[in-house]
Design an enzyme around this catalytic site. Structure first.
Site, short mmCIF file in Angstrom:
data_model
loop_
_atom_site.label_atom_id
_atom_site.label_comp_id
_atom_site.label_asym_id
_atom_site.label_seq_id
_atom_site.Cartn_x
_atom_site.Cartn_y
_atom_site.Cartn_z
N SER A 1 -1.32 13.04 -26.65
CA SER A 1 -0.59 11.78 -26.90
C SER A 1 -1.02 10.69 -25.91
O SER A 1 -1.49 10.99 -24.82
CB SER A 1 0.91 12.04 -26.80
OG SER A 1 1.19 12.63 -25.56
N ASN B 1 1.15 4.69 -24.57
CA ASN B 1 1.99 3.57 -24.99
C ASN B 1 3.30 3.96 -25.69
O ASN B 1 4.24 3.18 -25.73
CB ASN B 1 1.19 2.57 -25.82
CG ASN B 1 0.59 3.16 -27.07
OD1 ASN B 1 0.66 4.37 -27.29
ND2 ASN B 1 0.00 2.33 -27.90
N TYR B 2 3.32 5.17 -26.28
CA TYR B 2 4.57 5.73 -26.80
C TYR B 2 4.67 7.15 -26.26
O TYR B 2 4.45 8.11 -26.99
CB TYR B 2 4.58 5.76 -28.33
CG TYR B 2 4.82 4.43 -28.99
CD1 TYR B 2 6.12 3.99 -29.23
CD2 TYR B 2 3.78 3.62 -29.39
CE1 TYR B 2 6.36 2.77 -29.84
CE2 TYR B 2 4.00 2.40 -30.01
CZ TYR B 2 5.30 1.98 -30.23
OH TYR B 2 5.55 0.77 -30.84
N THR C 1 -2.27 10.83 -18.74
CA THR C 1 -1.84 10.87 -17.32
C THR C 1 -0.60 9.99 -17.15
O THR C 1 0.41 10.41 -16.60
CB THR C 1 -2.98 10.35 -16.42
OG1 THR C 1 -4.07 11.25 -16.57
CG2 THR C 1 -2.56 10.27 -14.97
N ASP D 1 -12.41 18.54 -21.73
CA ASP D 1 -13.38 19.30 -22.52
C ASP D 1 -12.91 20.73 -22.76
O ASP D 1 -13.14 21.30 -23.83
CB ASP D 1 -14.75 19.33 -21.81
CG ASP D 1 -15.48 18.01 -22.00
OD1 ASP D 1 -15.01 17.19 -22.83
OD2 ASP D 1 -16.48 17.78 -21.31
N GLU E 1 -5.66 9.23 -34.51
CA GLU E 1 -5.14 7.86 -34.56
C GLU E 1 -5.80 7.14 -33.38
O GLU E 1 -5.48 7.41 -32.22
CB GLU E 1 -3.61 7.85 -34.42
CG GLU E 1 -3.02 6.47 -34.49
CD GLU E 1 -1.56 6.44 -34.04
OE1 GLU E 1 -0.91 7.47 -33.93
OE2 GLU E 1 -1.09 5.32 -33.79
N CYS F 1 -1.95 0.15 -30.91
CA CYS F 1 -3.13 0.22 -31.79
C CYS F 1 -2.97 -0.74 -32.96
O CYS F 1 -3.94 -1.29 -33.46
CB CYS F 1 -3.35 1.66 -32.27
SG CYS F 1 -2.00 2.33 -33.20
N THR F 2 -1.72 -0.97 -33.37
CA THR F 2 -1.46 -1.83 -34.52
C THR F 2 -1.19 -3.29 -34.11
O THR F 2 -0.74 -4.08 -34.95
CB THR F 2 -0.24 -1.32 -35.30
OG1 THR F 2 0.79 -1.06 -34.35
CG2 THR F 2 -0.54 -0.07 -36.10
N GLU G 1 -11.86 -4.43 -28.95
CA GLU G 1 -10.40 -4.26 -28.87
C GLU G 1 -9.94 -4.62 -27.45
O GLU G 1 -10.34 -3.98 -26.48
CB GLU G 1 -10.02 -2.81 -29.20
CG GLU G 1 -8.52 -2.64 -29.25
CD GLU G 1 -8.07 -1.23 -29.57
OE1 GLU G 1 -8.80 -0.28 -29.26
OE2 GLU G 1 -6.97 -1.08 -30.13
N ARG H 1 3.05 0.71 -37.44
CA ARG H 1 3.00 2.09 -37.92
C ARG H 1 4.20 2.37 -38.82
O ARG H 1 4.10 3.09 -39.80
CB ARG H 1 3.01 3.01 -36.69
CG ARG H 1 3.08 4.48 -36.96
CD ARG H 1 2.65 5.25 -35.73
NE ARG H 1 3.30 4.75 -34.53
CZ ARG H 1 4.24 5.42 -33.84
NH1 ARG H 1 4.63 6.60 -34.23
NH2 ARG H 1 4.78 4.90 -32.74
O1 G3H Z 1 -0.37 2.35 -30.63
C1 G3H Z 1 -0.28 2.92 -31.71
C2 G3H Z 1 1.02 3.13 -32.34
O2 G3H Z 1 0.93 4.09 -33.36
C3 G3H Z 1 1.59 1.84 -32.86
O3 G3H Z 1 2.86 2.06 -33.32
O4 G3H Z 1 3.09 0.05 -34.78
O5 G3H Z 1 5.07 1.39 -34.15
O6 G3H Z 1 3.92 -0.01 -32.46
P1 G3H Z 1 3.79 0.79 -33.70
#
Ligand code: G3H
Length: 478
Positions: A154, A157-158, A183, A218, A253, A287-288, A381, A441
């Protein structure tokens, strides 16, 4: 917050040996906020996966109602511990308390919906017989079975939600889970390993690996006992995982460069509001996130004015001090990359009406106009609070810029012509198109995924469950 010692669950054991630890530093004050027992060798990792595989043989036979009960216990614990957990999130990734609490609530909701969807899927096996198809004398009954050991990796950011959205579908289906948090997210990861244990998963169903990806990554992604991998993170690591695991299901993702296309007939004020929210929430570290605006040249100036007004309204400050829109970025490296992209854009003729300003890990939000496709920020990005605006004369140009991206996650189209928006949608090489809304998302029940360098496979509550199961067919012959 003082540095705290976090125990961590690895299989049946709660590890409390702090002789070799990972120190987690806060992006807020750069102080150690947590120290966690760390995995260092390939041998340790091999044992973890071997034990997870052994535990799978037991857990797959544990009744669904017990699996459900343990997951619901976990939800209760998340609810009970919301204050402590949200404080950890604030310190560990500089998300505001309000946003951290939202993440906890979303995660609880996610688990409950996962249980509901799993029940629905299991209640309706696929049955194919003569009444539905030309399969004379045969009745095929196709059901789902767990795969084995699911490896979940994971991102920062979440740290809770993007763990839970991997762990919950794996566990409800009867898989065991080995997970590796980023980390920055390891305090949350180890904290929830104890909650999962307390909830009932104490027989080796769950293992949390703490360590630096650069050191042990790895070894983690290359183990014969892994049956499925669900990863959220960078495109580079995602590609490496995919290459090393061609024979097992892998859901990735990865990055994104989502565009907001603004047509001349759009409600510009409302579009600007939604674009700014989409681009700058959590400092653009999603990411979104909206990572570039493509606007019809005839409304460019008006849109820039509205975007500037919205940026002016953004509140800026430390995540521990209040519910600010812009807080500390996760690390200096990402912040510096944003400054580098800003400079490159400036050299190529782009301009901004905001002051380029930095305070510690906080980078003040910037909209860049006069951006052309020569600028790196049109393609790279940024994962930060810098928003490039590019104008177009014909919609075909905007579509071309979208489709030339290495990424293929989502696009937003702002217009009052829904028919046209749908037509444009059909030409875009992304998975999801949002009409008059920024990318996201959620709602979590929607299928979610990316193509090209944005990912592989689909997530979303139902899709995640299906990806963590295999189809078993029993064919009766007359
Ligand atoms: O950073 C990637 C997440 O899947 C974005 O989720 O669109 O709910 O912020 P979100």
């Amino acid at each position: 917050m003082d540095g705290k010692l976090y125990k961590v669950v690895v299989g049946k054991k709660i590890i409390n040996d702090f002789s070799y630890v990972l120190h987690v530093f806060s992006p807020i004050n750069h102080q150690i906020i947590g120290s966690i027992p760390r995995v260092r060798t390939k041998e340790q990792i091999e044992i973890i996966f071997k034990n997870a595989k052994l535990a799978f043989h037991e857990y797959r036979n544990v009744d669904f109602h017990i699996r459900k009960k343990w997951l619901l216990n976990f939800c209760d614990l998340l609810k009970q511990k919301w204050d402590e957990l949200s404080n950890i999130i604030v310190w560990e990734i500089a998300k505001t308390k309000v946003e951290a609490i939202k993440e906890i609530d979303r995660s609880i909701e996610y688990i409950k919906l996962t249980i509901e969807e799993y029940e629905k899927i299991m209640k309706s096996p696929l049955i194919i017989d003569e009444s539905v198809h030309n399969v004379k004398g045969k009745t095929g009954i196709f059901t789902y079975e767990p795969l084995g050991v699911v490896l979940a990796i994971s991102p920062f950011n979440y740290p809770l939600n993007l763990l839970v959205s991997k762990i919950a579908p794996a566990l409800i289906s009867g898989n065991t889970v080995v997970y590796k948090p980023a980390t920055q997210g390891s305090c949350v990861g180890s904290f929830i390993s104890l909650l999962l244990y307390e909830a009932g998963f104490k027989n080796g169903e769950v293992s949390c690996i703490i360590g630096k990806g650069s050191e042990i990554g790895d070894f983690i992604i290359d183990n014969p006992n892994i049956s499925m991998i669900s990863f959220t993170g960078s495109s580079d690591v995602g590609k490496k995982i995919a290459m090393k695991n061609s024979l097992i299901p892998v859901i990735l993702e990865l990055g994104g460069k989502d565009a907001a296309i603004v047509l001349k007939d759009a409600n510009l004020k409302l579009s600007a509001k939604k674009i700014v929210k989409g681009a700058f929430s959590f400092n653009g570290q999603r990411c979104t996130g909206i990572k570039r605006v493509l606007v019809d040249v005839s409304v460019e100036q008006k849109l820039i004015k509205y975007i500037d007004e919205e940026i002016e309204k953004l509140t800026i400050g430390s995540a521990i001090k209040g519910n600010f829109d812009i807080t500390e970025m996760i690390d200096i490296k990402t912040l510096k990359n944003n400054l580098y992209l800003l400079l490159d854009a400036y050299k190529n003729g782009a301009r901004t009406n905001q002051k380029i300003k930095r305070k510690g890990n906080i980078l003040f939000p910037v909209a860049l106009h006069n951006v052309t496709t020569k600028c790196k920020i049109a393609w790279d990005e940024q994962f930060g609070p810098v928003l490039p605006i590019i104008s177009f004369n014909e919609i075909e140009q905007a579509i071309d810029i979208c489709n030339k991206s290495q990424y293929g996650l989502q696009t937003s189209i702002f217009t009052s012509n829904i028919k046209l928006a749908k037509k444009i949608a059909s030409t875009l090489d992304v998975v999801t198109i949002n009409i008059n809304e920024s990318s996201s998302r959620g709602p979590d029940i929607f299928p979610f995924g990316g193509i090209k360098d944005s990912g592989k496979g689909m997530q979303g509550i139902k899709e995640a469950i299906i990806s963590m199961n295999k189809i078993k067919g029993v064919i009766e012959n007359e």
